[in-house]
Scaffold this motif. Sequence first.
Motif, mmCIF file in Angstrom:
data_model
loop_
_atom_site.group_PDB
_atom_site.id
_atom_site.type_symbol
_atom_site.label_atom_id
_atom_site.label_comp_id
_atom_site.label_asym_id
_atom_site.label_seq_id
_atom_site.Cartn_x
_atom_site.Cartn_y
_atom_site.Cartn_z
ATOM 1 N N PRO A 1 0.802 -1.239 0.000
ATOM 2 C CA PRO A 1 0.000 0.000 0.000
ATOM 3 C C PRO A 1 0.827 1.277 0.000
ATOM 4 C CG PRO A 1 -0.989 -1.605 1.459
ATOM 5 C CD PRO A 1 0.329 -2.189 1.015
ATOM 6 N N HIS A 2 1.824 1.362 0.833
ATOM 7 C CA HIS A 2 2.655 2.574 0.875
ATOM 8 C C HIS A 2 4.006 2.369 0.202
ATOM 9 C CE1 HIS A 2 4.080 0.193 4.309
ATOM 10 N NE2 HIS A 2 5.245 0.773 4.095
ATOM 11 N N GLY A 3 4.450 1.104 0.137
ATOM 12 C CA GLY A 3 5.822 0.834 -0.279
ATOM 13 C C GLY A 3 6.119 1.090 -1.735
ATOM 14 N N LEU A 4 5.132 0.896 -2.615
ATOM 15 C CA LEU A 4 5.402 1.108 -4.035
ATOM 16 C C LEU A 4 5.865 2.531 -4.306
ATOM 17 C CD1 LEU A 4 2.491 -0.829 -5.798
ATOM 18 C CD2 LEU A 4 4.914 -1.456 -5.727
ATOM 19 N N LEU A 5 5.063 3.502 -3.875
ATOM 20 C CA LEU A 5 5.420 4.906 -4.115
ATOM 21 C C LEU A 5 6.596 5.323 -3.248
ATOM 22 C CD1 LEU A 5 4.840 7.507 -5.590
ATOM 23 C CD2 LEU A 5 3.118 8.066 -3.859
ATOM 24 N N GLU A 6 6.656 4.813 -2.026
ATOM 25 C CA GLU A 6 7.755 5.166 -1.121
ATOM 26 C C GLU A 6 9.099 4.742 -1.703
ATOM 27 O OE1 GLU A 6 7.654 4.697 3.427
ATOM 28 O OE2 GLU A 6 8.702 2.905 2.714
ATOM 29 N N MET A 7 9.172 3.505 -2.192
ATOM 30 C CA MET A 7 10.431 3.031 -2.760
ATOM 31 C C MET A 7 10.733 3.707 -4.091
ATOM 32 S SD MET A 7 10.746 -1.004 -1.723
ATOM 33 C CE MET A 7 9.075 -1.463 -2.198
ATOM 34 N N THR A 8 9.676 4.044 -4.841
ATOM 35 C CA THR A 8 9.901 4.791 -6.077
ATOM 36 C C THR A 8 10.559 6.131 -5.777
ATOM 37 O OG1 THR A 8 8.007 3.748 -7.174
ATOM 38 C CG2 THR A 8 8.791 5.820 -8.095
ATOM 39 N N LEU B 1 17.554 19.857 -7.077
ATOM 40 C CA LEU B 1 16.834 20.620 -6.055
ATOM 41 C C LEU B 1 15.345 20.661 -6.365
ATOM 42 C CD1 LEU B 1 16.853 22.396 -3.543
ATOM 43 C CD2 LEU B 1 17.369 24.363 -5.010
ATOM 44 N N ALA B 2 15.006 20.852 -7.641
ATOM 45 C CA ALA B 2 13.593 20.889 -8.035
ATOM 46 C C ALA B 2 12.915 19.554 -7.733
ATOM 47 C CB ALA B 2 13.476 21.211 -9.523
ATOM 48 N N ILE B 3 13.602 18.451 -8.016
ATOM 49 C CA ILE B 3 13.020 17.135 -7.762
ATOM 50 C C ILE B 3 12.924 16.874 -6.261
ATOM 51 C CG2 ILE B 3 13.440 14.648 -7.993
ATOM 52 C CD1 ILE B 3 14.527 15.193 -10.782
ATOM 53 N N ALA B 4 13.936 17.290 -5.519
ATOM 54 C CA ALA B 4 13.904 17.098 -4.057
ATOM 55 C C ALA B 4 12.705 17.801 -3.445
ATOM 56 C CB ALA B 4 15.201 17.628 -3.441
ATOM 57 N N MET B 5 12.388 19.002 -3.925
ATOM 58 C CA MET B 5 11.225 19.730 -3.411
ATOM 59 C C MET B 5 9.941 18.973 -3.719
ATOM 60 S SD MET B 5 12.449 23.563 -4.524
ATOM 61 C CE MET B 5 10.822 24.274 -4.271
ATOM 62 N N GLY B 6 9.871 18.376 -4.918
ATOM 63 C CA GLY B 6 8.688 17.615 -5.288
ATOM 64 C C GLY B 6 8.532 16.348 -4.475
ATOM 65 N N LEU B 7 9.654 15.729 -4.104
ATOM 66 C CA LEU B 7 9.594 14.505 -3.314
ATOM 67 C C LEU B 7 8.978 14.757 -1.943
ATOM 68 C CD1 LEU B 7 13.007 12.777 -4.141
ATOM 69 C CD2 LEU B 7 10.727 12.189 -4.982
ATOM 70 N N VAL B 8 9.063 15.991 -1.460
ATOM 71 C CA VAL B 8 8.415 16.324 -0.183
ATOM 72 C C VAL B 8 6.925 15.995 -0.260
ATOM 73 C CG1 VAL B 8 7.801 18.191 1.389
ATOM 74 C CG2 VAL B 8 10.087 18.115 0.391
ATOM 75 N N ALA B 9 6.288 16.376 -1.364
ATOM 76 C CA ALA B 9 4.849 16.136 -1.522
ATOM 77 C C ALA B 9 4.554 14.651 -1.698
ATOM 78 C CB ALA B 9 4.324 16.926 -2.722
ATOM 79 N N PHE B 10 5.343 13.981 -2.536
ATOM 80 C CA PHE B 10 5.105 12.555 -2.768
ATOM 81 C C PHE B 10 5.321 11.737 -1.491
ATOM 82 C CE2 PHE B 10 6.263 13.744 -7.252
ATOM 83 C CZ PHE B 10 5.002 13.508 -7.782
ATOM 84 N N LEU B 11 6.359 12.069 -0.745
ATOM 85 C CA LEU B 11 6.639 11.325 0.483
ATOM 86 C C LEU B 11 5.615 11.640 1.571
ATOM 87 C CD1 LEU B 11 10.538 11.504 0.541
ATOM 88 C CD2 LEU B 11 9.119 9.474 0.216
#
Length: 335
Positions: A217-224, A260-270
Motif C-alpha cells: 500500500p505505501h511501499g510502491l510509491l515510497e520506494m519509487t 533541487l527541483a526534484i527534491a522539493m517535489g519529493l516532499v509532496a510525494f513522500l
Amino acid sequence: MTVVDLDAYVAAHQGGWHRLNELSRRRTLTGDEADEILDLYQRVATQLSVIRSTAPDAGVIGYLSALLARARSRATGTKAMSLRDVGTYFSRTLPAGLYRLRWWWMTTMAASFFATGIVIWWMISHPRIESSLASPAEIDKLVNNDFESYYSESAASAFAFRVWTNNFWLAAVCIAFGVFCIPVIYILVNNVINLGVVGSMMISHGRGDLFFGLIIPHGLLEMTCLFVSASVGLKLFWTWVAPGARSRVQALAEEGRTALAIAMGLVAFLLLTGVIEAFVTPSGLPTWARISVGVLAEIGFFAYVFTLGRNAYLDGATGDLESESERGYAAPVAA
C-alpha cells in the motif's frame, strides 16, 4: 562577423564592471546609486552579449554572468513566488525533470527489485542464513507480532509525520551526497538487504500474504521516491565524472538545480506515502482494498511523469530553470 580584441575590450570596460560589482555588494543604495546600478546593468548586459557573439571566453562570460545575476538581485530584490509559479513548477519543471531522468530511476528501480528478489530466493533456499541472523524466538516475534504491530504502535498522525521526515531524510542524503556516489550505493544496498531479509522470513514462515499486504500500500510509491532520489544523486556523480561538452561547473550547476527541483517535489510525494502508511496500511480495510490504494498511487505517479512530464519535456522544459536570465548565461561549447 566582426571579431573583437578581447583583451582590449576587457581593458576598456572593466572599470564599469568593477563599479557594478561594488554597487551590487552594498547593503544600501542612495537614489543616485540605484539609478547608476540600473544603467551599469544594462551596459554590462550589452557587453556580455557582444563578447558571447564575437569573442566567447568561458572565464569572462562566467564572471559577467555572475556579476549580472548579483546586480539584478540587488537592484530588483527577491522575486515573490506566485500561485502561477507554483503551478508552473508542478505542471512543467518537476514532471519534466522526472521524465528527463526516467531511465536513471527506472533502471535503479528494476535493479533494486531484482536484487531484492535474489536475496529473498537465496535466503529461502538456504535456511541456515536465517538462523545465523536471529534466534528462533526473535524470528517468531518479528513474524507473528513486530512486523504487523509496527504500523499501529503510534498515533496515526504522529506516525505519518515520523515516516515522512525519515523518508525525506534518506532522499535528501541521496541527493545531497550523490556526487560522492558511495552513500547512495550504501543506502540502496541497505534497502535491498533489509527488504529481502524481512521478506524472506515472512514468506518462509507462511506470512507472505501479510508481508505484501502491509508493504505494497505505501511501499510502491515510497520506494519509487527512494529510487528517484538515489538516481538523481548518481546522476550528479556521473555529471561530475563525465560532464560532456559542458564545463564541469556548468554541468553540475544545471543538474544541481534539477536535483533541487526534484527534491522539493519529493516532499509532496513522500507526504502522501506517509499518510498512506499511517492511515491505510494498518486500517481494517480488506487487503485487496489497501493494495489497490498503493497501486493507484503508483499509477498516478507514472501517469504524472509520462503525461505532464513528457509533454513539458517535448516543449523544452528539462527540470532546470527555464529563463536564461535566472539560471545564468552559459558559454558556448564545441559539440
